[in-house]
Design a protein around this motif. Structure first.
Motif, PDB file in Angstrom:
ATOM      1  N   CYS A 185       0.940  -1.296  -0.288  1.00 42.75           N
ATOM      2  CA  CYS A 185      -0.859  -0.305  -0.381  1.00 42.75           C
ATOM      3  C   CYS A 185       1.074   1.351  -0.268  1.00 42.75           C
ATOM      4  O   CYS A 185       2.429   0.949   0.745  1.00 42.75           O
ATOM      5  CB  CYS A 185      -0.721   0.357   1.254  1.00 42.75           C
ATOM      6  SG  CYS A 185      -2.481  -1.563   1.460  1.00 42.75           S
ATOM      7  N   CYS A 240       0.158  -1.018   7.777  1.00 41.34           N
ATOM      8  CA  CYS A 240      -0.602  -0.810   9.253  1.00 41.34           C
ATOM      9  C   CYS A 240      -0.217  -2.108   9.876  1.00 41.34           C
ATOM     10  O   CYS A 240       0.342  -2.936   9.448  1.00 41.34           O
ATOM     11  CB  CYS A 240      -2.226  -1.309   9.050  1.00 41.34           C
ATOM     12  SG  CYS A 240      -3.083  -0.059   7.472  1.00 41.34           S
ATOM     13  N   CYS A 279      -0.491  -5.388   9.831  1.00 38.97           N
ATOM     14  CA  CYS A 279      -1.178  -6.010   8.706  1.00 38.97           C
ATOM     15  C   CYS A 279       0.364  -7.542   8.611  1.00 38.97           C
ATOM     16  O   CYS A 279       1.415  -6.739   8.125  1.00 38.97           O
ATOM     17  CB  CYS A 279      -0.698  -5.143   7.223  1.00 38.97           C
ATOM     18  SG  CYS A 279      -1.388  -6.008   5.579  1.00 38.97           S
TER      19      CYS A 279
HETATM   20  S1  SF4 Z   1      -4.590  -3.575   6.272  1.00 42.71           S
HETATM   21 FE1  SF4 Z   1      -2.229  -4.076   5.239  1.00 42.71          FE
HETATM   22  S2  SF4 Z   1      -3.489  -4.302   2.961  1.00 42.71           S
HETATM   23 FE2  SF4 Z   1      -4.942  -2.683   4.632  1.00 42.71          FE
HETATM   24  S3  SF4 Z   1      -4.338  -0.700   4.219  1.00 42.71           S
HETATM   25 FE3  SF4 Z   1      -3.453  -1.082   5.464  1.00 42.71          FE
HETATM   26  S4  SF4 Z   1      -1.594  -2.433   5.359  1.00 42.71           S
HETATM   27 FE4  SF4 Z   1      -2.756  -1.844   3.418  1.00 42.71          FE
END
Ligand code: SF4
Length: 481
Positions: free
Chosen positions: A31, A36, A39
């Protein structure tokens, strides 16, 4: 694998709501905002693990969208599922941040696969799909709340009807802590603009994030439905788990984070489920994470079943949509009363009025539903395809002179397969539920003195609306009333 007997439907819950879901996985890409903290980082599509069935299927064909769709159709046919009404779901990472050309080709490949024929352009593929054997009745994209508003027009051109937003929790401090890279205001803005453009809106909610606790999770969850800025149509409840390669994993090993225990998750989920209003559908509870990719958290992906069975035993009823759907009542061999009535729930959301129309029986079992939105076009409103369609129209006729009210059907859903399953019984008398719901929606719109009703429609449902007198206008099906 043992082949199914004639007429035996394998895994019937997959299509129990009347539509066959075909998930298409994107190739891995990080991303833009980074990651995050929860993740996982596993060199597969972001937020997924290598052994998830959908990822394995995609890897087998090197994430080729065309092949993924063709293979899924074949698999569903082998399991005797209907494949005439398809919902395409684009998963893995933030699709709207991929290169534009890639996005276009990926969507076109999906339609081409449904048509089993390559078209020259996306538009041609969509026109073909209107009468194809496998029609795309819904198209869903998962995205971030800060990456969607500027893409609304494009999404409509693709035929998108539903958007799932990664909301997780509505708290800016926690967003900062978990490095979400967006704010609550982004959620509010995305929700309002998507709603006004007619999309169905799903939120992903994540209890147990760092910085939260059970009390806070529940308090903010209740706010989702008491504050008109939110009020999602659907939810996925995915408690926070510790996965490999995530920043949360390091925090966990350093003793800085502890996920909820199974008992805590159960407690939170029960309270959440009890607070979901009748217009919202809880699509999923718990993420399917293969146990070898779970550092800490619960592996009980079937927790929902356990919770619902417990609640049924205690005769405490849930109001959320899925719990009341006819398909599940038939599956559980409940005695069904086919005396049907219309029920309308009206509520305010994102500066507009929502009418939630349901066909239910006296036991509140749900046979069909429709979401109608009526809202006032503000001078300051950000233009969307739907607004532009109306503005064009209002120039041609004088009917909008005294009103800037708009009406749009955001969803019409009749529980098709469930009805087929019950064909031997009285339920077959009730074909035409969709027409009944549309008539009622038109009555409301006329009463409001609005001269035009628009429907956000999957490409494959356009033919249906044409029969009801609607015409295609700027990607919406529209009828003058
Ligand atoms: S959870 Fe993972 S896929 Fe979803 S926005 Fe955050 S980094 Fe991107």
């Amino acid at each position: 694998m043992k082949l199914p007997e004639k007429n035996e439907i394998r895994k019937p819950t997959k299509t129990i709501s009347g539509i066959t879901p075909v998930a298409v996985m994107l190739p891995p890409r990080r991303c833009n905002h980074g990651a995050c903290i929860y993740c996982p980082n596993l060199n597969v599509p972001q937020s997924y693990t290598p052994k998830s069935p959908v990822v394995m299927r995609a890897m087998e064909v090197r994430y080729d969208a065309y092949k993924q769709v063709r293979n899924r159709l074949k698999a569903f046919e082998a399991m005797n599922h209907p494949t005439d009404k398809i919902e395409l779901i684009i998963m893995g990472g933030t699709f709207l941040q991929y290169p534009e050309k890639f996005q276009y080709e990926f969507i076109k490949d999906c339609y081409d696969a449904l048509n089993n024929k390559k078209s020259k352009t996306l538009q041609e593929a969509q026109r073909r799909n209107e009468q194809a054997k496998h029609r795309c009745v819904a198209l869903c994209i998962e995205t971030r709340p800060d990456v969607c508003v500027e893409h609304i027009e494009k999404m409509r051109k693709w035929g998108v009807t539903r958007v799932e937003l990664g909301v997780q929790i509505i708290d800016d401090k926690i967003y900062k802590k978990v490095k979400r890279g967006h704010t609550v205001q982004d959620v509010v803005r995305a929700t309002e603009d998507l709603r006004n453009a007619g999309f169905k809106i799903g939120y992903h909610i994540m209890p147990g994030l760092p910085g939260s606790n059970m009390k806070k999770d529940l308090q903010l969850f209740k706010k989702l439905f008491s504050d008109q800025k939110f009020k999602p149509d659907q939810l996925k409840l995915y408690p926070c788990q510790v996965m490999p390669g995530s920043e949360l994993e390091k925090m966990y090993w350093r003793g800085k984070y502890k996920p909820y225990t199974k008992e805590q998750i159960e407690k939170v989920l029960i309270k959440m489920l009890k607070n979901v209003p009748r217009y919202c559908r809880v699509m999923r509870v718990m993420r399917e994470i293969p146990p070898e990719y779970l550092i800490a958290g619960t592996i009980r992906i079937d927790l929902r079943k356990e919770i619902e069975n417990e609640l049924r035993k205690k005769q405490s009823k849930l109001k959320e949509i899925r719990y009341r759907e006819i398909g599940f009542a038939l599956r559980d061999e409940k005695k069904i009363n086919f005396d049907l009535k219309l029920r309308i729930t009206r509520y305010k959301a994102a500066k507009g009025e929502e009418y939630f129309l349901e066909i239910v029986n006296k036991d509140d079992i749900l046979f069909g539903l429709l979401r109608l939105r009526i809202f006032e076009e503000q001078a300051t409103i950000r233009p969307t395809t739907f607004h532009q369609a109306n503005i064009v129209n209002s120039k041609k006729t004088s009917q909008f002179k005294n009103t800037n009210k708009r009406a749009i059907v955001r969803e019409l859903h009749v529980y098709g397969q469930a009805l087929r399953l019950g064909e031997k019984g009285e339920v077959s008398q009730h074909k035409g539920l969709g027409k009944w719901l549309m008539n009622e929606a038109e009555k409301i719109v006329r009463k409001e003195k609005i001269k035009e009703l628009a429907v956000i429609s999957g490409v494959g449902v356009r033919e249906y609306y044409k029969k009801l007198g609607y015409k295609l206008k700027n990607t919406y099906m529209v009828k003058n009333l």
